[in-house]
Design a protein around this motif. Structure first.
Motif, short mmCIF file in Angstrom:
data_model
loop_
_atom_site.label_atom_id
_atom_site.label_comp_id
_atom_site.label_asym_id
_atom_site.label_seq_id
_atom_site.Cartn_x
_atom_site.Cartn_y
_atom_site.Cartn_z
N ASN A 41 60.21 -19.49 -15.25
CA ASN A 41 59.33 -19.12 -16.34
C ASN A 41 58.01 -19.89 -16.23
O ASN A 41 57.93 -21.06 -16.60
CB ASN A 41 60.00 -19.40 -17.69
N ASP A 43 55.40 -19.66 -17.98
CA ASP A 43 54.83 -20.01 -19.28
C ASP A 43 55.26 -21.40 -19.75
O ASP A 43 54.63 -21.99 -20.62
CB ASP A 43 55.24 -18.98 -20.34
N HIS A 44 56.30 -21.95 -19.18
CA HIS A 44 56.78 -23.28 -19.56
C HIS A 44 56.08 -24.40 -18.80
O HIS A 44 56.32 -25.57 -19.09
CB HIS A 44 58.28 -23.38 -19.34
#
Length: 51
Positions: A41, A43-44
């Motif tokens: 991910n 976005d993390h």
């Protein structure tokens, strides 16, 4: 290994050695700040802005 032995013979024992991590190192990775899905991910991931 012969080159490492030659360097250590000339400059002193322990000048050059194989890269190893001790069984119980004095340092540890700070896992509390690692994302739970750090490989899946994006976005993390942390974002850093340089101005």
């Amino acid at each position: 290994m012969a080159v490492i032995d030659q360097i250590n013979e000339r400059w002193g024992r322990g000048t050059v050695r194989s890269a190893v991590v001790p069984v119980n190192p004095d340092w540890t990775m700070r896992r509390e700040i690692m994302s739970q899905s750090f490989t899946t991910n994006l976005d993390h991931l942390w974002k850093v802005a340089c101005k």
